[in-house]
Design an enzyme around this catalytic site. Structure first.
Site, PDB file in Angstrom:
ATOM      1  N   CYS A 167     -30.452 -40.495  19.486  1.00  0.00           N
ATOM      2  CA  CYS A 167     -30.982 -41.829  19.821  1.00  0.00           C
ATOM      3  C   CYS A 167     -31.351 -42.639  18.579  1.00  0.00           C
ATOM      4  O   CYS A 167     -31.437 -43.864  18.646  1.00  0.00           O
ATOM      5  CB  CYS A 167     -32.186 -41.700  20.740  1.00  0.00           C
ATOM      6  SG  CYS A 167     -31.802 -40.885  22.293  1.00  0.00           S
ATOM      7  N   HIS A 183     -35.729 -48.621  20.300  1.00  0.00           N
ATOM      8  CA  HIS A 183     -34.857 -47.780  21.122  1.00  0.00           C
ATOM      9  C   HIS A 183     -35.450 -47.736  22.521  1.00  0.00           C
ATOM     10  O   HIS A 183     -36.661 -47.566  22.688  1.00  0.00           O
ATOM     11  CB  HIS A 183     -34.790 -46.375  20.522  1.00  0.00           C
ATOM     12  CG  HIS A 183     -34.165 -45.387  21.461  1.00  0.00           C
ATOM     13  ND1 HIS A 183     -32.937 -45.619  22.060  1.00  0.00           N
ATOM     14  CD2 HIS A 183     -34.600 -44.190  21.928  1.00  0.00           C
ATOM     15  CE1 HIS A 183     -32.652 -44.595  22.840  1.00  0.00           C
ATOM     16  NE2 HIS A 183     -33.641 -43.718  22.788  1.00  0.00           N
ATOM     17  N   ASN A 232     -31.558 -45.345  29.149  1.00  0.00           N
ATOM     18  CA  ASN A 232     -31.488 -44.921  27.745  1.00  0.00           C
ATOM     19  C   ASN A 232     -30.014 -44.726  27.366  1.00  0.00           C
ATOM     20  O   ASN A 232     -29.360 -43.809  27.861  1.00  0.00           O
ATOM     21  CB  ASN A 232     -32.279 -43.620  27.582  1.00  0.00           C
ATOM     22  CG  ASN A 232     -32.305 -43.107  26.150  1.00  0.00           C
ATOM     23  OD1 ASN A 232     -31.540 -43.567  25.311  1.00  0.00           O
ATOM     24  ND2 ASN A 232     -33.162 -42.142  25.884  1.00  0.00           N
TER      25      ASN A 232
HETATM   26  N1  ACO Z   1     -37.688 -37.743  40.508  1.00  0.00           N
HETATM   27  C1  ACO Z   1     -38.753 -37.248  41.133  1.00  0.00           C
HETATM   28  N2  ACO Z   1     -39.551 -36.298  40.599  1.00  0.00           N
HETATM   29  C2  ACO Z   1     -39.228 -35.846  39.385  1.00  0.00           C
HETATM   30  C3  ACO Z   1     -38.115 -36.323  38.664  1.00  0.00           C
HETATM   31  C4  ACO Z   1     -37.330 -37.313  39.299  1.00  0.00           C
HETATM   32  N3  ACO Z   1     -36.238 -37.857  38.686  1.00  0.00           N
HETATM   33  N4  ACO Z   1     -38.047 -35.684  37.473  1.00  0.00           N
HETATM   34  C5  ACO Z   1     -39.096 -34.852  37.429  1.00  0.00           C
HETATM   35  N5  ACO Z   1     -39.805 -34.935  38.589  1.00  0.00           N
HETATM   36  C6  ACO Z   1     -40.986 -34.215  38.979  1.00  0.00           C
HETATM   37  C7  ACO Z   1     -41.143 -32.921  38.228  1.00  0.00           C
HETATM   38  O1  ACO Z   1     -40.401 -31.906  38.853  1.00  0.00           O
HETATM   39  C8  ACO Z   1     -42.631 -32.682  38.334  1.00  0.00           C
HETATM   40  O2  ACO Z   1     -42.903 -32.155  39.619  1.00  0.00           O
HETATM   41  P1  ACO Z   1     -44.050 -31.025  39.816  1.00  0.00           P
HETATM   42  O3  ACO Z   1     -45.316 -31.694  39.357  1.00  0.00           O
HETATM   43  O4  ACO Z   1     -43.973 -30.746  41.256  1.00  0.00           O
HETATM   44  O5  ACO Z   1     -43.624 -29.903  38.925  1.00  0.00           O
HETATM   45  C9  ACO Z   1     -43.211 -34.093  38.299  1.00  0.00           C
HETATM   46  O6  ACO Z   1     -42.130 -34.980  38.611  1.00  0.00           O
HETATM   47  C10 ACO Z   1     -43.766 -34.479  36.944  1.00  0.00           C
HETATM   48  O7  ACO Z   1     -42.814 -34.125  35.948  1.00  0.00           O
HETATM   49  P2  ACO Z   1     -43.087 -34.370  34.458  1.00  0.00           P
HETATM   50  O8  ACO Z   1     -41.929 -33.894  33.662  1.00  0.00           O
HETATM   51  O9  ACO Z   1     -44.446 -33.838  34.151  1.00  0.00           O
HETATM   52  O10 ACO Z   1     -43.148 -35.956  34.437  1.00  0.00           O
HETATM   53  P3  ACO Z   1     -43.585 -36.896  33.290  1.00  0.00           P
HETATM   54  O11 ACO Z   1     -44.703 -37.743  33.742  1.00  0.00           O
HETATM   55  O12 ACO Z   1     -43.727 -36.177  31.975  1.00  0.00           O
HETATM   56  O13 ACO Z   1     -42.320 -37.847  33.176  1.00  0.00           O
HETATM   57  C11 ACO Z   1     -40.432 -38.176  31.752  1.00  0.00           C
HETATM   58  C12 ACO Z   1     -41.061 -37.314  32.828  1.00  0.00           C
HETATM   59  C13 ACO Z   1     -40.144 -39.539  32.377  1.00  0.00           C
HETATM   60  C14 ACO Z   1     -39.126 -37.550  31.309  1.00  0.00           C
HETATM   61  C15 ACO Z   1     -41.402 -38.315  30.587  1.00  0.00           C
HETATM   62  O14 ACO Z   1     -41.849 -37.060  30.143  1.00  0.00           O
HETATM   63  C16 ACO Z   1     -40.798 -39.044  29.440  1.00  0.00           C
HETATM   64  O15 ACO Z   1     -40.510 -40.202  29.525  1.00  0.00           O
HETATM   65  N6  ACO Z   1     -40.622 -38.379  28.321  1.00  0.00           N
HETATM   66  C17 ACO Z   1     -40.003 -38.992  27.171  1.00  0.00           C
HETATM   67  C18 ACO Z   1     -38.637 -38.462  27.106  1.00  0.00           C
HETATM   68  C19 ACO Z   1     -37.612 -39.503  26.923  1.00  0.00           C
HETATM   69  O16 ACO Z   1     -37.790 -40.678  27.110  1.00  0.00           O
HETATM   70  N7  ACO Z   1     -36.487 -39.014  26.495  1.00  0.00           N
HETATM   71  C20 ACO Z   1     -35.381 -39.811  26.258  1.00  0.00           C
HETATM   72  C21 ACO Z   1     -34.574 -39.178  25.183  1.00  0.00           C
HETATM   73  S1  ACO Z   1     -35.472 -39.072  23.736  1.00  0.00           S
HETATM   74  C22 ACO Z   1     -35.588 -40.509  23.197  1.00  0.00           C
HETATM   75  O17 ACO Z   1     -34.741 -41.292  23.432  1.00  0.00           O
HETATM   76  C23 ACO Z   1     -36.792 -40.832  22.442  1.00  0.00           C
END
Ligand code: ACO
Length: 325
Positions: A115, A252, A282
């Site tokens: 990224c 980004h 993304n």
């Molecule tokens: N739909 C519904 N529920 C979901 C989904 C989905 N698509 N994906 C995960 N869940 C559920 C999980 O299973 C979990 O359920 P549980 O509590 O029963 O176990 C719950 O949602 C919470 O999951 P988390 O992973 O804790 O959710 P979080 O609040 O951390 O959000 C996310 C996830 C959006 C990926 C977040 O961590 C994030 O944005 N991280 C940054 C990563 C990123 O942006 N990466 C992009 C590439 S890197 C870059 O470009 C910088």
């Protein structure tokens, strides 16, 4: 004091025709528009058609950027293409674009910083131009992340989209002050100890397969805001400026919450941040040039504006590029 600077003289972009909404994603995996919107800000993404390759997306964005710049293919000295989803393991996708453009001189290569790829590519091209090894460069960010997603993993497949963006850089003489037009500073970082926080579980020398994207989202989130705000500060400090002097931040587009938290940490008003995540998701190395093209085309970014591009991605890698438009 005169100094060679890299001026950004044109922008272009391309998005595949097919748009996939969050509601359509909910038919593929157990998710909802509500969850995706609340956690990420994403509403829809573009997905490349069968047979549509990263080089095809890159070609559209490149011709658009060259036309915007009024630069002929024959004037180009170099192409740097940032991608983590090349058409083939080798040769570099940049060489495929070079051939398709009809560019028969100069040099072309890919940069791989996921990224952060576009910011890395800008820094690389800027250095070639500043030392005088090139005068005109085409810098591209192009990705088809749909090809490396695990479409049964709801925690990752909802986050990404396909697209490409490009800029044309031309060397010009400045007077060495922050009033010069062109790239004023670039800063790059990597911390390979975090390589397994965001990676693809395949590759030619490990599994001989392409593999799928794997991510520990919370860890990425935790590092993103800290790393991004500190590299933005470094880049500004290089030229004695502060975040309050920025006209635009072009981040980004990984997650709306990361964008908002980074802007808040830098005390930057949300109106100064270019946000496209809702429409593109993304797009990895393509996200910054896609956002740049949108903001220059709609007239928000204007000549003389101070523009800060920043990104973080797998590796971890992160970096920033400060330019006066
Ligand atoms: N739909 C519904 N529920 C979901 C989904 C989905 N698509 N994906 C995960 N869940 C559920 C999980 O299973 C979990 O359920 P549980 O509590 O029963 O176990 C719950 O949602 C919470 O999951 P988390 O992973 O804790 O959710 P979080 O609040 O951390 O959000 C996310 C996830 C959006 C990926 C977040 O961590 C994030 O944005 N991280 C940054 C990563 C990123 O942006 N990466 C992009 C590439 S890197 C870059 O470009 C910088």
């Amino acid at each position: 004091m005169t100094l060679r600077r890299s001026q950004i003289v044109g922008c272009g972009s391309y998005l595949p025709a097919r748009v996939v909404t969050n509601d359509e994603m909910a038919k593929i995996v157990d998710t909802s528009d509500e969850w995706i919107t609340a956690r990420t800000g994403i509403k829809r993404r573009h997905i490349a058609a069968d047979g549509e390759k990263t080089s095809d997306l890159a070609m559209h964005a490149s011709t658009d950027a060259l036309m915007d710049a009024g630069v002929a293919v024959g004037e180009l000295d170099m192409i740097v293409l940032a991608t983590a989803t090349p058409d083939e393991t080798f040769p570099a996708t940049a060489t495929l674009v070079q051939a398709q453009l009809g560019m028969t001189r100069g040099f072309a290569f890919d940069v791989q910083a996921v990224c952060s790829g576009f910011v890395y590519a800008m820094a690389v091209a800027d250095n070639f131009l500043r030392v005088g090894q090139a005068d005109t460069a085409l810098v591209i960010g192009a990705e088809t992340f749909s090809r490396i997603l695990d479409w049964s993993d709801r925690s990752t497949c909802v986050l990404f989209g396909d697209g490409a963006g490009a800029v044309v850089l031309k060397s010009a003489e400045g007077n060495g002050t922050a009033e010069d037009r062109g790239i004023l500073s670039t800063r790059l970082h990597a911390d390979g100890r975090k390589h397994d926080m965001l990676y693809v579980d395949g590759g030619p020398s490990s599994t001989q397969t392409t593999g799928h994207l794997r991510m520990f989202g919370k860890e990425v989130f935790r590092h993103a805001v800290t790393n991004l705000s500190s590299v933005v500060d470094e880049t500004l400090e290089d030229v004695g400026l502060t975040a309050s002097e920025l006209d635009w931040m072009v981040p980004h587009q990984a997650n709306r919450r990361i964008l908002e938290a980074t802007a808040k940490k830098l005390k930057l008003s949300p109106e100064r941040v270019i946000v496209t995540i809702q429409d593109h998701a993304n797009t990895s190395a393509a996200s910054v040039p896609l956002a740049l093209d949108q903001a220059t085309s709609d007239g928000r970014i204007k000549r003389g504006d101070l523009v800060l591009m920043e990104a973080m991605g797998g590796g971890f890698t992160w970096g920033a590029c400060l330019a006066r438009w």
